[in-house]
Design a protein around this motif. Structure first.
Motif, PDB file in Angstrom:
ATOM      1  N   LEU A 150       8.337   2.488 -19.848  1.00  0.00           N
ATOM      2  CA  LEU A 150       7.519   1.500 -19.134  1.00  0.00           C
ATOM      3  C   LEU A 150       6.022   1.819 -19.100  1.00  0.00           C
ATOM      4  N   PRO A 151       5.589   3.055 -18.814  1.00  0.00           N
ATOM      5  CA  PRO A 151       4.136   3.285 -18.772  1.00  0.00           C
ATOM      6  C   PRO A 151       3.409   2.906 -20.048  1.00  0.00           C
ATOM      7  N   SER A 152       4.059   3.100 -21.199  1.00  0.00           N
ATOM      8  CA  SER A 152       3.405   2.761 -22.471  1.00  0.00           C
ATOM      9  C   SER A 152       3.315   1.256 -22.683  1.00  0.00           C
ATOM     10  N   LEU A 153       4.111   0.484 -21.964  1.00  0.00           N
ATOM     11  CA  LEU A 153       4.073  -0.973 -22.076  1.00  0.00           C
ATOM     12  C   LEU A 153       3.058  -1.597 -21.121  1.00  0.00           C
ATOM     13  N   CYS A 154       2.599  -0.808 -20.162  1.00  0.00           N
ATOM     14  CA  CYS A 154       1.656  -1.313 -19.147  1.00  0.00           C
ATOM     15  C   CYS A 154       0.232  -0.902 -19.502  1.00  0.00           C
ATOM     16  N   THR A 155      -0.706  -1.760 -19.189  1.00  0.00           N
ATOM     17  CA  THR A 155      -2.117  -1.423 -19.378  1.00  0.00           C
ATOM     18  C   THR A 155      -2.524  -0.305 -18.441  1.00  0.00           C
ATOM     19  N   GLU A 156      -2.088  -0.399 -17.178  1.00  0.00           N
ATOM     20  CA  GLU A 156      -2.268   0.663 -16.190  1.00  0.00           C
ATOM     21  C   GLU A 156      -1.018   0.724 -15.329  1.00  0.00           C
ATOM     22  N   THR A 157      -0.742   1.904 -14.795  1.00  0.00           N
ATOM     23  CA  THR A 157       0.337   2.060 -13.819  1.00  0.00           C
ATOM     24  C   THR A 157      -0.247   2.675 -12.554  1.00  0.00           C
ATOM     25  N   TRP A 158       0.017   2.034 -11.447  1.00  0.00           N
ATOM     26  CA  TRP A 158      -0.465   2.513 -10.154  1.00  0.00           C
ATOM     27  C   TRP A 158       0.713   2.947  -9.304  1.00  0.00           C
ATOM     28  N   ALA A 159       0.481   3.925  -8.437  1.00  0.00           N
ATOM     29  CA  ALA A 159       1.500   4.356  -7.480  1.00  0.00           C
ATOM     30  C   ALA A 159       0.993   4.123  -6.067  1.00  0.00           C
ATOM     31  N   CYS A 160       1.757   3.399  -5.276  1.00  0.00           N
ATOM     32  CA  CYS A 160       1.426   3.189  -3.864  1.00  0.00           C
ATOM     33  C   CYS A 160       1.838   4.427  -3.075  1.00  0.00           C
ATOM     34  N   VAL A 161       0.931   4.934  -2.270  1.00  0.00           N
ATOM     35  CA  VAL A 161       1.219   6.110  -1.448  1.00  0.00           C
ATOM     36  C   VAL A 161       0.908   5.779   0.005  1.00  0.00           C
ATOM     37  N   VAL A 162       1.782   6.234   0.896  1.00  0.00           N
ATOM     38  CA  VAL A 162       1.651   5.924   2.315  1.00  0.00           C
ATOM     39  C   VAL A 162       2.354   7.010   3.110  1.00  0.00           C
ATOM     40  N   ASP A 163       1.928   7.213   4.353  1.00  0.00           N
ATOM     41  CA  ASP A 163       2.582   8.179   5.226  1.00  0.00           C
ATOM     42  C   ASP A 163       4.062   7.828   5.385  1.00  0.00           C
ATOM     43  N   ASP A 164       4.934   8.833   5.313  1.00  0.00           N
ATOM     44  CA  ASP A 164       6.370   8.579   5.350  1.00  0.00           C
ATOM     45  C   ASP A 164       6.816   7.895   6.638  1.00  0.00           C
ATOM     46  N   ALA A 165       6.213   8.256   7.766  1.00  0.00           N
ATOM     47  CA  ALA A 165       6.621   7.643   9.032  1.00  0.00           C
ATOM     48  C   ALA A 165       6.329   6.144   9.025  1.00  0.00           C
ATOM     49  N   VAL A 166       5.191   5.767   8.472  1.00  0.00           N
ATOM     50  CA  VAL A 166       4.834   4.351   8.363  1.00  0.00           C
ATOM     51  C   VAL A 166       5.802   3.647   7.429  1.00  0.00           C
ATOM     52  N   ARG A 167       6.100   4.283   6.322  1.00  0.00           N
ATOM     53  CA  ARG A 167       7.005   3.699   5.338  1.00  0.00           C
ATOM     54  C   ARG A 167       8.399   3.467   5.930  1.00  0.00           C
ATOM     55  N   VAL A 168       8.917   4.443   6.659  1.00  0.00           N
ATOM     56  CA  VAL A 168      10.242   4.299   7.255  1.00  0.00           C
ATOM     57  C   VAL A 168      10.239   3.193   8.309  1.00  0.00           C
ATOM     58  N   ASP A 169       9.187   3.116   9.116  1.00  0.00           N
ATOM     59  CA  ASP A 169       9.100   2.043  10.116  1.00  0.00           C
ATOM     60  C   ASP A 169       9.132   0.674   9.442  1.00  0.00           C
ATOM     61  N   ARG A 170       8.432   0.543   8.341  1.00  0.00           N
ATOM     62  CA  ARG A 170       8.451  -0.729   7.604  1.00  0.00           C
ATOM     63  C   ARG A 170       9.867  -1.058   7.145  1.00  0.00           C
ATOM     64  N   LEU A 171      10.564  -0.054   6.626  1.00  0.00           N
ATOM     65  CA  LEU A 171      11.917  -0.281   6.125  1.00  0.00           C
ATOM     66  C   LEU A 171      12.879  -0.662   7.242  1.00  0.00           C
ATOM     67  N   VAL A 172      12.770  -0.001   8.378  1.00  0.00           N
ATOM     68  CA  VAL A 172      13.642  -0.334   9.507  1.00  0.00           C
ATOM     69  C   VAL A 172      13.435  -1.782   9.911  1.00  0.00           C
ATOM     70  N   GLY A 173      12.179  -2.196  10.006  1.00  0.00           N
ATOM     71  CA  GLY A 173      11.892  -3.592  10.350  1.00  0.00           C
ATOM     72  C   GLY A 173      12.450  -4.555   9.313  1.00  0.00           C
ATOM     73  N   ARG A 174      12.311  -4.214   8.037  1.00  0.00           N
ATOM     74  CA  ARG A 174      12.829  -5.077   6.968  1.00  0.00           C
ATOM     75  C   ARG A 174      14.345  -5.208   7.061  1.00  0.00           C
ATOM     76  N   HIS A 175      15.024  -4.085   7.225  1.00  0.00           N
ATOM     77  CA  HIS A 175      16.485  -4.126   7.283  1.00  0.00           C
ATOM     78  C   HIS A 175      16.977  -4.881   8.521  1.00  0.00           C
ATOM     79  N   MET A 176      16.258  -4.767   9.618  1.00  0.00           N
ATOM     80  CA  MET A 176      16.653  -5.510  10.822  1.00  0.00           C
ATOM     81  C   MET A 176      16.452  -7.001  10.628  1.00  0.00           C
ATOM     82  N   ARG A 177      15.380  -7.379   9.940  1.00  0.00           N
ATOM     83  CA  ARG A 177      15.149  -8.805   9.680  1.00  0.00           C
ATOM     84  C   ARG A 177      16.257  -9.393   8.806  1.00  0.00           C
ATOM     85  N   HIS A 178      16.933  -8.543   8.067  1.00  0.00           N
ATOM     86  CA  HIS A 178      17.991  -9.033   7.185  1.00  0.00           C
ATOM     87  C   HIS A 178      19.382  -8.699   7.709  1.00  0.00           C
ATOM     88  N   GLY A 179      19.480  -8.507   9.028  1.00  0.00           N
ATOM     89  CA  GLY A 179      20.789  -8.528   9.660  1.00  0.00           C
ATOM     90  C   GLY A 179      21.357  -7.230  10.193  1.00  0.00           C
TER      91      GLY A 179
END
Length: 213
Positions: A150-179
């Motif tokens: 995949l990287p060779s097929l992309c013009t650029e590849t970016w990686a999103c980085v975020v504090d793990d606690a923030v990331r987990v909170d986002r996931l918990v909210g997402r999973h709760m919204r979906h039941g």
């Protein structure tokens, strides 16, 4: 040498610049579950279209290549949906290759419907005139075949980085919204998504740039 690091505004500005030329650009955005990949991709598409006209940019998610729930049940993988072996990796890489070549009048990409938790084929049209394709997902930087192409097929590849606690909170909210209730949502975020996040974290070094989300 360390990778260039951008904030979200800088990332959006760079994407607008990437889309300013006449040729097709494929921007790959990787990151752990909950890192903000889809949110960043949507913001980029909106900004590019506002700048250069509607249809200049299109978002194509890796999630469209989730295996169907019936297939995951048959394989015994439903309880860890989102792991690297729960995707049609070959199909995704083949699509990105077609998008990079840009020699077809239109390429139809699948999407993922979170309301029913299933991929939906033929949902996203990508006409040849589209200049920026933003594709995002967990495993764009993985070193295993066929992901490693995949990287060779992309013009650029970016990686999103975020504090793990923030990331987990986002996931918990997402999973709760979906039941899921709170306990089940947090368990999935830590135990299932957590394993996938650890795999993704090891690949960030392969990105051409990182984005603090």
């Amino acid at each position: 040498m360390s990778q260039p690091r951008m904030n979200v505004d800088e990332a959006v500005a760079r994407a607008v610049d990437l889309a300013s030329g006449p040729d097709r650009v494929v921007l790959g955005i990787a990151g752990a579950p909950g890192a903000g990949k889809s949110t960043l991709a949507r913001r980029i598409v909106t900004a590019v279209d506002d700048h250069a006209g509607r249809g200049t940019a299109v978002q194509v998610p890796m999630d469209g290549f989730h295996l169907a729930n019936a297939a995951l049940d048959a394989l015994g993988r439903r309880d860890r949906k989102g792991a690297i072996d729960t995707f049609d990796a070959g199909g995704y890489v083949a699509l990105v290759r077609r998008l990079a070549v840009a020699d077809e009048p239109v390429v139809w990409a699948p999407d993922f419907d979170r309301r029913v938790d299933e991929p939906v084929a033929g949902s996203i049209p990508v006409p040849r005139r589209t200049r920026l394709v933003v594709t995002e997902g967990n495993y764009l930087l993985d070193e295993d075949a066929p992901w490693a192409d995949l990287p060779s097929l992309c013009t650029e590849t970016w990686a999103c980085v975020v504090d793990d606690a923030v990331r987990v909170d986002r996931l918990v909210g997402r999973h709760m919204r979906h039941g899921r209730d709170h306990d089940a949502a947090r368990a999935w975020a830590l135990e299932v998504d957590g394993v996938n996040a650890a795999r993704v974290a090891a690949t960030v070094i392969r990105a051409s740039r990182t984005v603090a989300t």
